[in-house]
Design an enzyme around this catalytic site. Structure first.
Site: not given
Ligand code: TYM
Length: 340
Positions: A122, A205, A208
């Site tokens: 990131k 993967k 965005k």
């Molecule tokens: P974030 O906002 O990047 O993504 C949200 C969720 O979407 C899933 N995801 C995917 N799953 C499958 N294929 C993909 N290409 C893909 N891109 C994103 C992510 O695995 C996620 O589940 N750190 C986390 C946010 C967070 C969080 C938490 C999650 C903050 N606190 C506590 C769980 C529990 C994140 O950046 O997700």
């Protein structure tokens, strides 16, 4: 477990979060995580949060962040998360997240935090030296999100596994130093579509940050269709499920299987002797059939900002009741003198 022992009949808890860093969720978010958020409402006590505190670990325009937080909240409801059954809330509305994060930061080794691979990813081209300390400690705030609610399971995509490992380590460390306090959570990663791939580069993967290969759910159906129809595949010209040799085709099959609830093997059988173009057309149709009504429901929520505010307040209230209880126990165990 906190002092107020939970009713043994109570449903186990689930927490998950999503960042409000785009004006639309993408197909990976839905298939990898949100779809499961919806399903888990049946058997668990569910807490879902729009993690705006995490979003500011990289620079954000204030107006855009506010708009993205609202649209993320609306999309979470539009996906089928029911604000009556789940606590749906904005992370910054529950100050206990930052409070617990500080305690956990003081239990995390610098080397341990340095091993988190998403930090380097990131930080991007400008490098880790220019990244914020918030981005560095990001996974510890995520651990606080989860541990505050004593969550047993965390529905996430495969990319979050390392953060879940850290969360488990921190929970175990706190428990062994200060007495049994936290449930040690487990990631709940779906077997299919745990990692939806970029349509224009199926070695990466879907994200965005590479919009060309990313299907945004609120995008015009025409653009969605165009992106899917121009998905990169291979020159084998046979529809098989072979993620190693044919990642692009496997990705399309996974998307279709997840959206239609049909086993991949059955899909492959049905596509014998069929050209890639037909598969792409079917995937595009299935995605649009989901995305169009989803976008419509999202717009309806956004058209009533007062109701959206009310739902945010209700969610925050439900979340705070649980979070405050956990934090109080943590503070006492640590040796903080009560405020009176
Ligand atoms: P974030 O906002 O990047 O993504 C949200 C969720 O979407 C899933 N995801 C995917 N799953 C499958 N294929 C993909 N290409 C893909 N891109 C994103 C992510 O695995 C996620 O589940 N750190 C986390 C946010 C967070 C969080 C938490 C999650 C903050 N606190 C506590 C769980 C529990 C994140 O950046 O997700």
């Amino acid at each position: 477990m906190t002092d107020q022992a939970r009713d043994p009949e109570a449903r186990p808890r689930v927490l998950s979060g999503i960042q409000p860093t785009a004006d639309s969720f993408h197909l990976g978010n839905y298939l990898g995580a949100l779809r499961n958020w919806v399903a888990m409402q049946r058997d668990y006590e569910t807490f879902y949060t729009i993690v705006d505190l995490h979003a500011i670990t990289v620079p954000q325009d204030p107006e855009v962040l506010a708009a993205n937080t609202r649209v993320s909240f609306a999309q979470t409801l539009a996906a089928g998360v029911d604000p009556e059954r789940s606590a749906v809330f904005v992370q910054s509305h529950v100050p206990e997240h930052t409070q617990l994060a500080w305690v956990l930061m003081c239990l995390t080794g610098f080397g341990e935090a340095s091993r988190m691979t998403q930090f380097k990813d990131k930080a991007g081209k400008s490098g880790t030296a220019n990244a914020s300390v918030g981005l560095f400690t990001y996974p510890i705030l995520q651990a606080a999100d989860i541990l505050l609610y004593q969550a047993t399971k965390v529905p996430v995509g495969a990319d979050q596994r390392q953060h879940l490992e850290l969360t488990r380590d921190l929970a175990g460390r706190f428990n062994s130093r200060f007495g049994d306090t936290f449930v040690v959570p487990e990631p709940h990663v779906l077997a299919d579509a745990a990692k939806v791939l970029d349509l224009s580069d199926p070695t990466a993967k879907m994200s965005k940050s590479t919009p060309a290969g990313c299907v945004f759910l609120l995008e015009e159906p025409k653009r969605i269709t165009k992106k899917i129809k121009s998905a990169v595949t291979d020159s084998e010209a046979v529809i098989r499920y072979d993620p190693q040799r044919q990642p692009g085709v496997a990705n399309l099959l996974e998307i279709l299987s997840a959206l239609q609830g049909e086993a991949i093997d059955d899909l492959v059988e049905g596509y014998s002797g069929v050209l890639y173009g037909t598969l792409k057309g079917d995937v595009a149709e299935a995605v649009v059939a989901f995305a169009e009504p989803f976008a419509q429901r999202t717009r309806e929520y956004l058209e009533d900002p007062a109701e959206l505010d009310r739902l945010m307040a209700v969610g925050a209230q439900k979340a705070r009741a649980v979070a405050a209880d956990t934090l109080q126990t943590v503070y006492r165990r640590i040796g903080f003198v009560p405020a009176g």
